[in-house]
Scaffold this active site. Structure first.
Site, PDB file in Angstrom:
ATOM      1  N   HIS A 273     -78.182  -1.653  85.868  1.00  8.53           N
ATOM      2  CA  HIS A 273     -79.148  -1.861  86.943  1.00  8.53           C
ATOM      3  C   HIS A 273     -78.439  -2.200  88.259  1.00  8.53           C
ATOM      4  CE1 HIS A 273     -82.230  -1.498  83.964  1.00  8.53           C
ATOM      5  NE2 HIS A 273     -81.911  -2.628  83.375  1.00  8.53           N
ATOM      6  N   ASP A 324     -83.181   3.307  78.875  1.00  5.97           N
ATOM      7  CA  ASP A 324     -83.488   1.882  78.788  1.00  5.97           C
ATOM      8  C   ASP A 324     -84.665   1.584  77.872  1.00  5.97           C
ATOM      9  OD1 ASP A 324     -83.710  -0.828  79.228  1.00  5.97           O
ATOM     10  OD2 ASP A 324     -83.724  -0.728  81.392  1.00  5.97           O
TER      11      ASP A 324
END
Length: 460
Positions: A273, A324
Site C-alpha cells: 500500500h 489483496d
C-alpha cells in the site's frame, strides 16, 4: 523435455517483437527467445503472448466474503469498520474451508492472467486461538491449494503480536493470528521442505508496525535472514491516515519514515500500500530498491486513498499489483484501476505511459511483471532466458481485439474488453493451465468454494 511456443507477437522485456519462438526446458525455465523465427513445428499461440503478472498481495480467505460488506453498518463506514466484519468472518475459517476457498481463488487468478501469487497468510490457529496439532496446518492448506490449481506461490506467514502501536495487547478477535517471534521462525523451518518440494518460495510478513513491536521486528528479520538471506519480506504500511497519526503519536515519526530508519529495508522488501507518504518518504523509500505493492481495487473498496505513482516513478521506484481482499480478481482490472485512479487524481490521461513505452497498457504490464517478480523472490520477470515460462496468450479472435495490431490488442484487453474474456491460454512454468479461457478444475473448484462459503457464513 524441451517445449516450444511460437507467437506471431510477443511482449519481451524490451518491448514487442514479431514471430517469436519461445523454448523452455523440463523444469519450465526459458532457454531461448528467438524473434524473427519460424514455427518449426512448435505449437502456435492463438494471439499475442505476454508475460503472466505476479499477484504480489493476497489474503486468500477473504475471497469468500467479497461483496458481503457493501452496506453501511455505521454512520460513517471505513477500513476499520470493515476490519471488524472481516475478523468475524476469519473466526469461522477451518482448514478445509481455507483450502477450498484458496483453490478456487487461485483458479480464478490463473483465468484472469495471474501466474503467481504472494500469499500474506495470517490466520494460523484454530477458532479459539489454540495452535493445531500440526502448527503448519493452515499454511500447508494454502500450499496444497496452489499446487492443485497450478499457480506459483510465495508463502508469507504473518507475524502478528499486538493490536496497536506501543505494544497494545491483542484483541480477543485477533487470537487466531498471534505468534511469538521464535514460534514464527520455527514455523518457517517446518514449512521449508514442503515449499521447496513444489517450487514455492518462503518469506516473512511482519503484518504492520502496529502489530509487530520494534524488538520483534528486528529479531524476526535477523532470523529470517539467517534461514535464507534472499527471502522476501512484505509489510503493510501507511495504508490509512489513522495509522499514520497513531504512529506519529507513538514514535514522533510517520510509518515509512520510522521503518526506513529502524529496519534494513532493501530490494527484498515489499511495502504494501504505502498510500500515505510525504514527498521525502517517496524519495527515501524508492532509493532502497523496495517494491511498492499497490492493490488498486482493494484500496478503492476500502477507501484507502490513491498512491502517487508519478512521484514514485520519478524516483525510479519499482511496483507491482495485488488483489489483496479479492473484491476483484483480475490482473488487467488492477492495471485499469491503477491508471484510472491516477487519471481521476491528476485529471490527465495515459499517466503511466513512458517515453520508451507510450502505450500505457504495455508500460504497466512490463513494470508490474518486473516489480511483482522481485517481490515474489522468484525468476518470473518476463519472457527472457533464465526466467520461468509464465505466459499468457490473448485471444486474437475476440471481438474487442480482432484485426488490431498486437500492442493495441493488449490495450483493448485492459481498457476495452471484459478483461478475463480476452485471455485464451495460460502457462505456468511451461505447463498449460488455462485453455480456451477455462481451467480444467473450474467447475469442481467453484462448487467446493460455494459450499465452503455457505458453511462459513451460515448462522450458528
Amino acid at each position: 523435455m524441451t517445449q516450444q511456443l511460437f507467437a506471431t507477437d510477443a511482449l519481451l522485456p524490451t518491448g514487442w517483437a514479431r514471430n517469436v519462438l519461445i523454448t523452455w526446458d523440463g523444469t519450465g525455465r526459458i532457454t531461448a527467445v528467438a524473434p524473427n523465427a519460424q514455427p518449426n513445428g512448435a505449437a502456435v499461440a492463438p494471439g499475442p503472448v505476454v508475460p503472466g503478472i505476479p499477484n504480489l498481495h493476497s489474503h486468500a480467505f477473504q475471497r469468500a466474503f467479497a461483496g458481503l460488506t457493501e452496506y453501511r453498518g455505521e454512520s460513517q463506514d471505513s477500513f476499520w469498520s470493515w476490519r471488524n466484519l472481516m475478523y468475524r468472518f476469519a473466526a469461522r475459517i477451518t482448514p478445509e474451508s481455507l483450502e477450498a476457498i484458496a483453490t478456487w481463488l487461485y483458479v480464478e487468478m490463473l483465468e484472469a492472467g495471474y501466474t503467481s501469487v504472494c500469499e500474506f497468510h495470517y490466520v494460523h490457529h484454530d477458532q479459539g486461538g489454540t495452535p493445531y496439532a500440526d502448527d503448519a496446518t493452515l499454511s500447508l492448506a494454502l500450499l496444497r491449494a496452489a499446487q492443485r490449481a497450478g499457480i506459483g506461490i510465495t508463502l508469507l506467514p504473518v507475524l502478528y503480536q499486538t493490536s496497536g502501536f506501543g505494544a497494545k495487547p491483542p484483541r480477543a478477535d485477533q487470537a487466531r493470528f498471534i505468534r511469538s517471534t521464535d514460534n514464527m521462525l520455527s514455523l518457517l523451518e517446518r514449512l521449508a521442505p514442503a515449499a521447496q518440494a513444489q517450487g514455492a518460495v518462503l518469506g516473512l510478513a511482519p503484518h504492520s508496525l502496529r502489530a509487530v513491536p520494534p524488538d520483534s521486528l528486528a529479531t524476526a528479520v535477523q532470523g529470517l535472514t539467517a534461514l535464507n538471506a534472499q527471502a522476501p519480506i512484505h509489510i503493510h504500511i501507511a495504508e490509512q491516515t489513522q495509522e499514520v497519526d497513531d504512529c506519529v503519536a507513538w514514535s514522533g515519526q510517520r510509518p515509512v519514515q520510522w521503518l526506513l530508519e529502524h529496519a534494513p529495508v532493501d530490494e527484498r522488501w515489499c511495502l504494501v500500500h504505502a498510500t500515505h507518504m510525504t514527498p521525502q518518504e517517496y524519495l527515501d523509500a524508492a532509493r532502497t530498491g523496495a517494491v511498492a505493492g499497490i492493490c488498486p481495487t482493494t484500496e478503492a473498496n476500502l477507501g484507502d486513498g490513491i498512491f502517487d505513482m508519478p512521484l514514485w516513478l520519478q524516483h525510479g521506484g519499482r511496483w507491482g499489483v495485488g488483489s489483496d481482499s479479492h473484491a476483484c480478481v483480475n490482473a488487467a482490472e488492477e492495471l485499469l484501476m491503477l491508471e484510472y485512479g491516477q487519471r481521476l487524481s491528476l485529471r490527465q490521461r495515459n499517466v503511466l505511459a513512458t517515453a520508451a513505452q507510450p502505450e500505457v497498457a504495455t508500460a504497466m504490464t512490463l513494470q508490474a511483471v518486473q516489480g511483482g517478480a522481485q517481490a515474489a523472490g522468484r525468476a518470473i520477470g518476463g519472457l527472457a532466458v533464465g526466467e520461468q515460462a509464465d505466459l499468457v496468450a490473448l485471444d486474437a479472435q475476440h471481438v474487442a481485439l480482432r484485426d488490431l495490431p498486437a500492442h493495441s490488442m493488449l490495450s483493448a484487453h485492459v481498457f476495452g474488453s471484459h478483461r478475463t474474456s480476452a485471455i485464451d491460454s495460460v502457462w505456468v512454468a511451461g505447463q498449460q493451465r488455462i485453455t480456451g479461457g477455462r481451467h480444467t478444475q473450474h467447475d469442481a473448484a467453484a462448487h467446493a468454494f460455494v459450499a465452503a462459503r455457505s458453511a462459513t457464513i451460515a448462522p450458528d
